[in-house]
Structures are given as C-alpha cells and as structure tokens.
Write an enzyme that holds these catalytic residues in place. Sequence first.
Site, PDB file in Angstrom:
ATOM      1  N   HIS A 211       0.797  -1.233   0.000  1.00  0.00           N
ATOM      2  CA  HIS A 211       0.000   0.000   0.000  1.00  0.00           C
ATOM      3  C   HIS A 211       0.825   1.276   0.000  1.00  0.00           C
ATOM      4  O   HIS A 211       0.285   2.360  -0.177  1.00  0.00           O
ATOM      5  CB  HIS A 211      -0.937   0.031   1.204  1.00  0.00           C
ATOM      6  CG  HIS A 211      -0.211   0.330   2.494  1.00  0.00           C
ATOM      7  ND1 HIS A 211       0.573  -0.588   3.127  1.00  0.00           N
ATOM      8  CD2 HIS A 211      -0.160   1.449   3.240  1.00  0.00           C
ATOM      9  CE1 HIS A 211       1.082  -0.044   4.222  1.00  0.00           C
ATOM     10  NE2 HIS A 211       0.663   1.192   4.316  1.00  0.00           N
TER      11      HIS A 211
HETATM   12  C1  UD1 Z   1      -1.442   6.341   5.203  1.00  0.00           C
HETATM   13  C2  UD1 Z   1      -0.073   6.703   5.753  1.00  0.00           C
HETATM   14  C3  UD1 Z   1       0.848   5.497   5.660  1.00  0.00           C
HETATM   15  C4  UD1 Z   1       0.228   4.311   6.375  1.00  0.00           C
HETATM   16  C5  UD1 Z   1      -1.152   4.062   5.804  1.00  0.00           C
HETATM   17  C6  UD1 Z   1      -1.816   2.936   6.550  1.00  0.00           C
HETATM   18  C7  UD1 Z   1       0.412   9.084   5.348  1.00  0.00           C
HETATM   19  C8  UD1 Z   1       1.249  10.034   4.598  1.00  0.00           C
HETATM   20  N1  UD1 Z   1       0.546   7.783   4.987  1.00  0.00           N
HETATM   21  O1  UD1 Z   1      -1.287   5.992   3.839  1.00  0.00           O
HETATM   22  O2  UD1 Z   1       2.064   5.784   6.300  1.00  0.00           O
HETATM   23  O3  UD1 Z   1       1.031   3.187   6.137  1.00  0.00           O
HETATM   24  O4  UD1 Z   1      -1.941   5.255   5.942  1.00  0.00           O
HETATM   25  O5  UD1 Z   1      -2.988   2.536   5.884  1.00  0.00           O
HETATM   26  O6  UD1 Z   1      -0.313   9.477   6.240  1.00  0.00           O
HETATM   27  N2  UD1 Z   1      -8.602   5.019   1.253  1.00  0.00           N
HETATM   28  C9  UD1 Z   1      -9.851   4.442   1.243  1.00  0.00           C
HETATM   29  N3  UD1 Z   1     -10.406   4.113   2.449  1.00  0.00           N
HETATM   30  C10 UD1 Z   1      -9.807   4.369   3.641  1.00  0.00           C
HETATM   31  C11 UD1 Z   1      -8.548   4.975   3.621  1.00  0.00           C
HETATM   32  C12 UD1 Z   1      -7.960   5.276   2.421  1.00  0.00           C
HETATM   33  O7  UD1 Z   1     -10.434   4.208   0.203  1.00  0.00           O
HETATM   34  O8  UD1 Z   1     -10.382   4.046   4.701  1.00  0.00           O
HETATM   35  C13 UD1 Z   1      -7.978   5.352  -0.063  1.00  0.00           C
HETATM   36  C14 UD1 Z   1      -8.420   6.698  -0.577  1.00  0.00           C
HETATM   37  O9  UD1 Z   1      -8.448   6.654  -1.973  1.00  0.00           O
HETATM   38  C15 UD1 Z   1      -7.287   7.589  -0.164  1.00  0.00           C
HETATM   39  C16 UD1 Z   1      -6.092   6.652  -0.344  1.00  0.00           C
HETATM   40  O10 UD1 Z   1      -6.590   5.388   0.072  1.00  0.00           O
HETATM   41  O11 UD1 Z   1      -7.197   8.740  -0.922  1.00  0.00           O
HETATM   42  C17 UD1 Z   1      -4.906   7.004   0.440  1.00  0.00           C
HETATM   43  O12 UD1 Z   1      -5.248   7.173   1.819  1.00  0.00           O
HETATM   44  P1  UD1 Z   1      -4.287   8.043   2.783  1.00  0.00           P
HETATM   45  O13 UD1 Z   1      -4.792   8.014   4.156  1.00  0.00           O
HETATM   46  O14 UD1 Z   1      -4.038   9.367   2.147  1.00  0.00           O
HETATM   47  O15 UD1 Z   1      -2.920   7.293   2.695  1.00  0.00           O
HETATM   48  P2  UD1 Z   1      -2.513   5.793   2.883  1.00  0.00           P
HETATM   49  O16 UD1 Z   1      -1.974   5.303   1.615  1.00  0.00           O
HETATM   50  O17 UD1 Z   1      -3.589   5.001   3.542  1.00  0.00           O
HETATM   51  N1  UDP Z   2      -3.353  -4.725   9.175  1.00  0.00           N
HETATM   52  C1  UDP Z   2      -4.649  -5.210   9.416  1.00  0.00           C
HETATM   53  N2  UDP Z   2      -5.410  -5.610   8.361  1.00  0.00           N
HETATM   54  C2  UDP Z   2      -4.958  -5.556   7.074  1.00  0.00           C
HETATM   55  C3  UDP Z   2      -3.646  -5.069   6.832  1.00  0.00           C
HETATM   56  C4  UDP Z   2      -2.879  -4.642   7.912  1.00  0.00           C
HETATM   57  O1  UDP Z   2      -5.075  -5.278  10.568  1.00  0.00           O
HETATM   58  O2  UDP Z   2      -5.718  -5.935   6.172  1.00  0.00           O
HETATM   59  C5  UDP Z   2      -2.537  -4.296  10.309  1.00  0.00           C
HETATM   60  C6  UDP Z   2      -1.172  -4.926  10.402  1.00  0.00           C
HETATM   61  O3  UDP Z   2      -1.243  -6.171  11.038  1.00  0.00           O
HETATM   62  C7  UDP Z   2      -0.411  -3.884  11.193  1.00  0.00           C
HETATM   63  C8  UDP Z   2      -1.011  -2.591  10.746  1.00  0.00           C
HETATM   64  O4  UDP Z   2      -2.259  -2.924  10.132  1.00  0.00           O
HETATM   65  O5  UDP Z   2      -0.663  -4.027  12.589  1.00  0.00           O
HETATM   66  C9  UDP Z   2      -0.089  -1.952   9.774  1.00  0.00           C
HETATM   67  O6  UDP Z   2      -0.762  -0.980   9.085  1.00  0.00           O
HETATM   68  P1  UDP Z   2      -0.377  -0.607   7.608  1.00  0.00           P
HETATM   69  O7  UDP Z   2       0.325  -1.715   6.933  1.00  0.00           O
HETATM   70  O8  UDP Z   2      -1.595  -0.057   6.995  1.00  0.00           O
HETATM   71  O9  UDP Z   2       0.573   0.653   7.851  1.00  0.00           O
HETATM   72  P2  UDP Z   2       2.123   0.859   8.154  1.00  0.00           P
HETATM   73  O10 UDP Z   2       2.510   0.030   9.313  1.00  0.00           O
HETATM   74  O11 UDP Z   2       2.859   0.558   6.893  1.00  0.00           O
HETATM   75  O12 UDP Z   2       2.212   2.325   8.426  1.00  0.00           O
END
Ligand code: UD1
Ligand code: UDP
Length: 364
Positions: A211
């Site tokens: 992701h």
């Molecule tokens: C963010 C964090 C990243 C973390 C991740 C965990 C930042 C800069 N990055 O990235 O470090 O690893 O969260 O998930 O804050 N979206 C949905 N549903 C949701 C959430 C997101 O559809 O519930 C989609 C939307 O299109 C959104 C895109 O994901 O625009 C990106 O979401 P965003 O929160 O901006 O960043 P992540 O890639 O989730």
């Molecule tokens: N995680 C979860 N369900 C999923 C994918 C990830 O519960 O489908 C959990 C994972 O076990 C970990 C946390 O989400 O505890 C990590 O989040 P993510 O990978 O989104 O973000 P990052 O750690 O890279 O910031």
Amino acid sequence: MKILTVLGARPQFIKAGSISREIAMHNNLHEVIIHTGQHYDTNMSDIFFEEMQIPKPDYFLGIGGKSHGAMTGQMIEKIEEVAEKENPNWILVYGDTNSTLAGAIVASKLHIKVAHIEAGLRSYNMKMPEEVNRILTDRVSDILFCPTSIAVENLKKEGFPFATSNGRQIVTNVGDVMQDGAMFYKQFAKKPLLANKEKLEAKGYILCTIHRAENTNNLERLKNIFEVLSEIAKEKQIILPLHPRTKKLLPSTLKLHPNLTIIDPVGYLEMVWLISNADLVMTDSGGLQKEAFFFHKPCLTLRDETEWMELVNIGANILVGADKEKIFNAYKLAFKNKIDFNVNLYGDGKASQNIISTLIRENN
Ligand code: UD1
Ligand code: UDP
C-alpha cells in the site's frame, strides 16, 4: 491528567489499543480521542475500535481522501479547535502519518506538551511522506518515545535533544507498543472465513500487503511486484488483503494467477491469525515487518529501505525493493535462512506501561 490522543490511520488504531488499555487502568487519567477521519472504511477503521475495545472517539473530524496539503491543513485547523476547548496536559501522536504531523504542529503552537510514540525512526528517504512527517514531528515533540536503540541513535546523530515550546526534549527507548499489542491480542486471533474455504493451514501460504506510496504511485514498480507475485503464486498460495488505495491504482489489464488470492483488508484479530499461520510475509508495511518477527516468520520487504534495520541486521528481513528477479530469488532462499527470533529487539512488552508512567512523571 488529561491526554488528547490523535488517531487517523490503521496502524495508529492498532498501536492505540495497548495504550488506551493502559490509560483505562489509571483512575486519574482521562483520555479524549480525536479521530481525524484519514481512514474511514469500516474495515480500515471502525473494526479496530470494536475488536480492540478502544474507546469510541470523542471527536470525529471526517478529513480523509484528500491531497496531503488539504488533509494536513484541515486537520491542523480542526485539531486546534478541539485542543483549545479541551486544554489537555498532553497531546499524544503515533507513528508517521499526516494525522501525526497535524497533531504535533497544533500542540507545539499552543504550547501543549506533545509526546510522540514511535519517535526516531528513519528511512533516510525524503521522498516518502512518512519520513517528512516523522522528522517534523520529532523536532517539535517534548517526549520522544523511541521503540528501538537504533531510533535513539538516529536522534543523537541529528543533534537531539533540542529545545521545544515547553523546554527541553526527553528522548527515551521504551520498547515497541506494537509488540505489547501483538502479545496481548494473539489470544483473540480469529480465523478468517476465507481460511476454511481455501484450506490455508494445510497448504502453507505467503501473507502479503502492498500500500505504500512509493509502490502504488509508481506504475512500473506496482506492475513488477504484482507480476512476480503471480509467478510465485504458481508454486505457493499468496493471501493479499488489499488496501483500498492499491485496489484503485492496480491496472485492470494485469493478468494475475488465481493462486494470488486478493481479499479485502481484514481486522487486526484476523490479521494476527493470518500472520501466525503464514510461512512467509512479503510486505511494504512498516508494522507488518515487525509483526512477522513477533510471530517468528521471515519477511521480504518490498521497499528499498526500512526503518526497522535491526530486522535486516539479524537476517529476519530482506529488502527486495520492486525488482522482479531480486524478489523471486529472495523468495527461493527465504525458507533456508536460520533466524534467531528470540533476540530482544523491541523491549519487554511493557512499552505502554513505560509510556504512561513517563507521562505521569513528566506532567509537572
Ligand atoms: C497512510 C499513511 C501510511 C500508512 C497508511 C496505513 C500518510 C502520509 N501515509 O497511507 O504511512 O502506512 O496510511 O494505511 O499518512 N482510502 C480508502 N479508504 C480508507 C482509507 C484510504 O479508500 O479508509 C484510499 C483513498 O483513496 C485515499 C487513499 O486510500 O485517498 C490514500 O489514503 P491516505 O490516508 O491518504 O494514505 P494511505 O496510503 O492510507
Ligand atoms: N493490518 C490489518 N489488516 C490488514 C492489513 C494490515 O489489521 O488488512 C494491520 C497490520 O497487522 C499492522 C497494521 O495494520 O498491525 C499496519 O498498518 P499498515 O500496513 O496499513 O501501515 P504501516 O505500518 O505501513 O504504516
């Protein structure tokens, strides 16, 4: 003592599970939770509050699905309003997301003490939004709760501790709250429905997540990763709970092997089951790299660098980037490496207790 906790993204909900439990044990501590809304789908947000019994947020800001600037700016404005109204002793921020940075900036400008959980981590890649968020958050935080000794060293190299709006910073290694969480919640691990259908336990499988922006925003990298996963899937099943961001960006023209099983994101308890029963983890997630180690699984990290270098140093984690050949070769070797999973890298499972007692002690 009042603690204002800022949460917004999946990994923060998971970290908050242990801290909120610890806070609840102290009669004189009052936690007020702001949910910025950065993550909003049920299986990216609500599910974690329910299954980890994190108190329902007191404020929901509904700021998600926007550009970095719009998201961070709107969060700053709204968190400031709440902070002025609540006047907490501490603002607590976790990790490295836009929600983290927004909370830290508000605290610093209002001269409210801010504590950063997971401070000091560095990838040294300034193109990552997370790296920018953590460096800026660390700089203004009053207490930097580091999860590892490498994190403390990183801060020292950068000249920490510095002055803040409230005095001088405290830098301390308290261990990793994700380890506390994994150890506590593993007793509640939940077998996903899919596991019965796919007979996962019997076959052995690889657990994968993708992701991070550096992979999803670069079509070449994204294609390479999915193509090599499809190759590997010919030999071994891959379970891939897919982040909505990746789902939106994955080209529909890619032909994927049916053994590459793509499912919706799962709750944490199902995730713990999936990790515990996997043979190997392949991921670009920060949290999952560590969880692989907690559950004694080797990990291939689909990135060019990691904040968790101690895992690379002991051979538990191999950085494979998005290069097809490198990924395939590492997959072939992954089961042959001898890894010492008993080495203590992330503390003694008492990070949450250490954090809360430090906040109480330093509240003068
Ligand atoms: C963010 C964090 C990243 C973390 C991740 C965990 C930042 C800069 N990055 O990235 O470090 O690893 O969260 O998930 O804050 N979206 C949905 N549903 C949701 C959430 C997101 O559809 O519930 C989609 C939307 O299109 C959104 C895109 O994901 O625009 C990106 O979401 P965003 O929160 O901006 O960043 P992540 O890639 O989730
Ligand atoms: N995680 C979860 N369900 C999923 C994918 C990830 O519960 O489908 C959990 C994972 O076990 C970990 C946390 O989400 O505890 C990590 O989040 P993510 O990978 O989104 O973000 P990052 O750690 O890279 O910031």
